[in-house]
Design a protein around this motif. Structure first.
Motif, short mmCIF file in Angstrom:
data_model
loop_
_atom_site.label_atom_id
_atom_site.label_comp_id
_atom_site.label_asym_id
_atom_site.label_seq_id
_atom_site.Cartn_x
_atom_site.Cartn_y
_atom_site.Cartn_z
N ILE A 116 0.79 -1.39 0.56
CA ILE A 116 -0.11 0.02 -0.18
C ILE A 116 0.35 1.32 0.28
CG2 ILE A 116 -2.04 -1.19 1.26
CD1 ILE A 116 -1.19 0.15 3.82
N GLY A 117 0.41 2.11 -0.86
CA GLY A 117 0.83 2.99 -1.09
C GLY A 117 0.01 4.89 -0.86
N ALA A 118 0.31 5.89 -0.53
CA ALA A 118 -0.48 7.25 -0.27
C ALA A 118 1.12 8.30 -0.67
CB ALA A 118 -0.98 7.07 0.19
N GLU A 183 6.30 16.01 -0.39
CA GLU A 183 6.70 16.39 -1.76
C GLU A 183 5.26 16.10 -2.80
OE1 GLU A 183 8.20 12.22 -2.36
OE2 GLU A 183 8.34 13.84 -0.58
N TYR A 184 4.33 15.10 -2.00
CA TYR A 184 2.94 15.65 -2.88
C TYR A 184 1.91 16.48 -2.77
CZ TYR A 184 3.08 10.35 -4.80
OH TYR A 184 2.89 9.77 -5.50
N PRO A 185 1.63 17.32 -4.08
CA PRO A 185 0.84 17.91 -4.13
C PRO A 185 -0.18 18.75 -3.03
CG PRO A 185 0.99 17.16 -6.22
CD PRO A 185 1.47 16.23 -5.81
N ASP A 186 -0.65 18.08 -2.36
CA ASP A 186 -2.00 17.81 -1.62
C ASP A 186 -1.16 17.68 -0.37
OD1 ASP A 186 -4.68 17.58 -3.01
OD2 ASP A 186 -4.58 15.86 -2.78
N ARG A 209 -12.23 14.64 2.68
CA ARG A 209 -12.82 16.03 1.47
C ARG A 209 -12.83 14.99 0.16
NH1 ARG A 209 -8.54 19.48 1.77
NH2 ARG A 209 -7.71 19.13 -0.40
N LYS A 210 -11.62 14.36 -0.74
CA LYS A 210 -11.71 13.47 -2.20
C LYS A 210 -11.84 12.49 -2.48
CE LYS A 210 -7.70 15.80 -4.22
NZ LYS A 210 -6.13 15.35 -4.67
N LEU A 211 -12.17 11.48 -1.23
CA LEU A 211 -12.72 9.95 -1.34
C LEU A 211 -13.75 9.80 -0.67
CD1 LEU A 211 -8.58 8.94 -1.15
CD2 LEU A 211 -9.99 8.95 -2.96
N ILE A 244 -0.30 15.66 -21.13
CA ILE A 244 -0.68 14.43 -20.04
C ILE A 244 -0.54 14.44 -18.86
CG2 ILE A 244 1.62 13.16 -20.80
CD1 ILE A 244 -0.65 11.16 -20.97
N ARG A 245 -0.52 14.04 -17.37
CA ARG A 245 -0.12 13.70 -15.94
C ARG A 245 0.56 12.89 -15.32
NH1 ARG A 245 -3.16 14.93 -10.90
NH2 ARG A 245 -1.20 15.51 -9.11
N TYR A 246 1.78 12.93 -15.78
CA TYR A 246 2.61 11.71 -15.51
C TYR A 246 4.34 12.34 -14.59
CZ TYR A 246 6.00 14.28 -17.87
OH TYR A 246 7.48 15.83 -18.29
N PHE A 254 8.07 5.83 -16.98
CA PHE A 254 6.86 6.79 -16.35
C PHE A 254 5.47 6.10 -15.75
CE2 PHE A 254 10.53 8.56 -19.64
CZ PHE A 254 10.04 9.29 -19.15
N LYS A 255 4.83 6.93 -15.08
CA LYS A 255 4.10 6.52 -14.05
C LYS A 255 3.00 7.88 -14.57
CE LYS A 255 2.79 7.83 -9.82
NZ LYS A 255 3.30 7.73 -8.97
N LEU A 256 1.74 6.83 -15.22
CA LEU A 256 0.88 7.83 -15.63
C LEU A 256 -0.60 8.54 -14.48
CD1 LEU A 256 -0.51 6.39 -19.29
CD2 LEU A 256 1.95 8.95 -18.72
P1 NAP Z 1 -3.84 12.89 -7.57
O1 NAP Z 1 -2.98 13.72 -5.90
O2 NAP Z 1 -4.67 13.34 -7.64
O3 NAP Z 1 -2.68 12.69 -7.78
C1 NAP Z 1 -2.78 11.51 -9.01
C2 NAP Z 1 -1.28 10.57 -8.68
O4 NAP Z 1 -0.61 11.16 -9.11
C3 NAP Z 1 -1.86 9.82 -8.03
O5 NAP Z 1 -2.11 8.24 -8.36
C4 NAP Z 1 0.12 9.66 -7.65
O6 NAP Z 1 0.88 8.40 -7.88
C5 NAP Z 1 0.58 10.62 -8.37
N1 NAP Z 1 1.53 11.75 -8.10
C6 NAP Z 1 0.98 12.84 -7.62
N2 NAP Z 1 2.78 13.60 -6.95
C7 NAP Z 1 2.95 12.66 -7.25
C8 NAP Z 1 4.86 12.53 -7.03
N3 NAP Z 1 4.96 13.73 -6.62
N4 NAP Z 1 5.56 11.69 -7.88
C9 NAP Z 1 4.91 10.67 -8.23
N5 NAP Z 1 3.29 10.41 -8.57
C10 NAP Z 1 2.71 11.57 -7.83
O7 NAP Z 1 -3.61 11.90 -5.89
P2 NAP Z 1 -5.14 10.91 -5.75
O8 NAP Z 1 -6.18 10.07 -5.77
O9 NAP Z 1 -5.45 12.55 -3.93
O10 NAP Z 1 -4.55 10.05 -4.61
C11 NAP Z 1 -3.45 10.91 -3.55
C12 NAP Z 1 -2.61 9.93 -2.77
O11 NAP Z 1 -3.68 8.83 -2.28
C13 NAP Z 1 -1.77 8.62 -3.61
O12 NAP Z 1 -0.46 8.69 -3.50
C14 NAP Z 1 -2.68 7.60 -4.24
O13 NAP Z 1 -1.87 6.72 -4.53
C15 NAP Z 1 -3.40 7.35 -2.33
N6 NAP Z 1 -4.26 6.89 -2.96
C16 NAP Z 1 -4.23 5.26 -3.19
C17 NAP Z 1 -5.96 4.81 -2.57
C18 NAP Z 1 -5.90 3.42 -3.20
O14 NAP Z 1 -7.00 2.98 -3.44
N7 NAP Z 1 -4.72 2.68 -3.71
C19 NAP Z 1 -7.08 5.01 -3.26
C20 NAP Z 1 -7.21 6.88 -3.00
C21 NAP Z 1 -5.32 7.59 -3.24
P3 NAP Z 1 0.36 7.41 -6.71
O15 NAP Z 1 -0.76 6.73 -6.67
O16 NAP Z 1 2.22 6.49 -7.30
O17 NAP Z 1 1.18 7.67 -5.70
#
Ligand code: NAP
Length: 330
Positions: A116-118, A183-186, A209-211, A244-246, A254-256
Motif C-alpha cells: 500500500i502507498g499514498a 513532496e506530493y501536491p496535496d 474531502r476527496k474520496l 498528460i499528467r505523468y 513513466f507513471k501516468l
Molecule cells: P493526486 O494527488 O490527484 O495525484 C494523482 C496521481 O499522481 C496519484 O495517483 C499519484 O500516484 C501521482 N502523483 C502525484 N504526485 C506525485 C509525485 N510527486 N510523484 C509521483 N507520483 C505522484 O492523487 P489522489 O488520487 O488524490 O491520491 C493521493 C495519494 O493517495 C496517492 O498517493 C494515491 O496513490 C493514494 N490513494 C490510494 C488509493 C488506493 O486505493 N490505493 C486511493 C486513493 C488514494 P501514486 O498513486 O503512485 O501515489
C-alpha cells in the motif's frame, strides 16, 4: 449461508457457502486448502461480482507487540488488525512513519500484499519481515523484505503461486530519526517542519474531502493502478497529448495518473446501472445505487476500453475481482 455484501467494501450482493474464519493460530492448522480456496482480509480490495462458490478463508487474527530499540521500534502486528487504527495508535505513542498512509481501508495483512502507498510513502519502506503459513503444505514461512519482492502496488503475494500463503503477521521497523515526507501536491500546504500529527491530520482531511467513505458510498478505493510505461511508449503518447499528467519513476519509466486519463475521456459522469465513476476522483468506481456485479464489470470494461482507444494504454485493476469460480480477469 455467509452474506458477503457486508464483507467487502464495494458491497455488491453476494453469498458464499463454504467459509472458514480464522480467529486464532489453532484455526490455521485446521484449514484444508483446496484449488478453489481464496483468502480474504477486510474486503477493501476484493470485489465479489457474484455469489462465490469456492472456499473462502477469512483472516481475523489479532495481536500486537512493540519493542523499543536504541534507534527505533520493532512493531509486530497480526494480519487481521485494522491498518488505520494502528497508524493512529502508533502516532499517539510517538512512533512515526505511517502518517502518509492514514485512512487507507483494510487490514494489516493486506498492506504487504499490494505494498500500500499514498502521498509518496510505500509501506515496504518499513517492513522487516512477513510471517505466515502456506496452507497448501502447512509449512510456516518468514519472508524478509527482499524476499517479498515489493514493487509499485505489488509483491510476491500477488502471484498465483503464492495464493495459498496466508499472512499471519507483519513485522515493521520504524526508526526514531524521522522527517516528514511532503513532496506530493496535496501536502505542499504543510510547513516543511510539520509534525507527524500534522501530516496525519492533513492526510485524513484530504482523503475525507476527496474520496468517498465506503460506509456511505460503497467502493474499493482506487479501482485501477496507475500505468507505468516505457520511455518510448511515453514519448509517443506525449506527442499526441502534450498536457498528460505523468511522473518519472526512479528506474527511468513513466507513471501516468490513471484518474487523469479517465477524466480526459469524459467518463466522470459515466454510470452503468448502479455503478459509476466517482465525481471527485475518477480513479474510484462506486456502488452508488445497489449496483450488481454485472453493472460493475461492464463499467470497468467501458473505462478500460475508452482509455485504451484514446491513449493506447490498457488500465489494469488494482482491486481483485472475483466471480463464482475465482479471480476474474478483465
Ligand atoms: P493526486 O494527488 O490527484 O495525484 C494523482 C496521481 O499522481 C496519484 O495517483 C499519484 O500516484 C501521482 N502523483 C502525484 N504526485 C506525485 C509525485 N510527486 N510523484 C509521483 N507520483 C505522484 O492523487 P489522489 O488520487 O488524490 O491520491 C493521493 C495519494 O493517495 C496517492 O498517493 C494515491 O496513490 C493514494 N490513494 C490510494 C488509493 C488506493 O486505493 N490505493 C486511493 C486513493 C488514494 P501514486 O498513486 O503512485 O501515489
Amino acid at each position: 449461508m455467509f452474506d458477503l455484501k457486508k464483507r467487502h467494501s464495494f458491497a455488491l450482493p453476494a453469498c458464499a457457502n463454504h467459509v472458514d474464519v480464522i480467529h486464532a493460530p489453532d484455526d490455521v492448522r485446521k484449514i484444508i486448502w483446496q484449488d478453489d480456496s481464496y483468502i480474504l482480509g477486510a474486503g477493501s480490495n476484493t470485489v465479489f461480482t457474484s455469489d462465490f462458490e469456492g472456499h473462502l478463508i477469512v483472516n481475523r487474527l489479532l495481536g500486537s507487540s512493540i519493542v523499543e530499540l536504541d534507534d527505533g521500534y520493532k512493531v509486530s502486528l497480526a494480519a487481521g488488525e485494522n491498518w488505520h487504527h494502528w497508524v493512529a495508535r502508533l502516532i499517539d505513542q510517538g512512533i512515526f512513519g505511517f502518517e502518509n498512509l492514514a485512512l487507507i481501508p483494510g487490514s494489516v495483512g493486506a498492506a504487504p500484499v499490494q505494498n500500500i502507498g499514498a502521498y509518496g510513502v510505500e509501506v515496504a519502506k518499513f517492513i522487516e519481515s512477513v510471517e505466515g503459513v502456506d496452507l497448501r503444505t502447512g509449512t510456516a514461512f518468514q519472508f524478509t523484505n527482499k524476499e517479498c519482492n515489493f514493487g509499485y502496488r505489488d509483491s510476491v503475494f500477488k502471484r498465483a503461486e503464492y495464493a495459498s500463503f496466508l499472512i499471519t503477521s507483519v513485522e515493521f521497523y520504524l526508526p526514531k530519526a524521522w522527517q516528514p515526507c511532503l513532496e506530493y501536491p496535496d501536502l505542499k500546504d504543510l510547513p516543511t517542519d510539520a509534525s507527524a500529527i500534522q501530516v496525519f491530520d492533513h492526510v485524513v482531511a484530504v482523503r475525507q474531502r476527496k474520496l468517498p467513505d465506503p460506509m456511505v458510498i460503497p467502493n474499493a478505493g482506487s479501482f485501477f493502478k496507475n500505468p507505468v510505461i516505457t520511455s518510448d511508449e511515453f514519448r509517443r503518447i506525449k506527442q499526441r497529448h502534450p498536457d498528460i499528467r505523468y511522473f518519472e519513476t526512479a528506474d527511468g519509466q513513466f507513471k501516468l495518473a490513471a484518474g487523469w486519463l479517465i477524466e480526459q475521456c469524459g467518463l466522470k459522469s459515466l454510470r452503468i446501472g448502479g455503478a459509476g465513476v466517482h465525481q471527485r476522483q475518477a480513479l474510484v468506481l462506486v456502488n452508488s445505487n445497489q449496483a450488481t456485479g454485472r453493472d460493475l464489470t461492464e463499467l470497468a470494461h467501458q473505462v478500460r476500453k475508452q482509455v485504451a482507444q484514446r491513449f493506447g494504454v490498457w488500465l489494469e485493476p488494482e482491486v481483485r475481482m472475483l466471480d463464482n469460480r475465482g479471480l476474474l480477469t478483465l
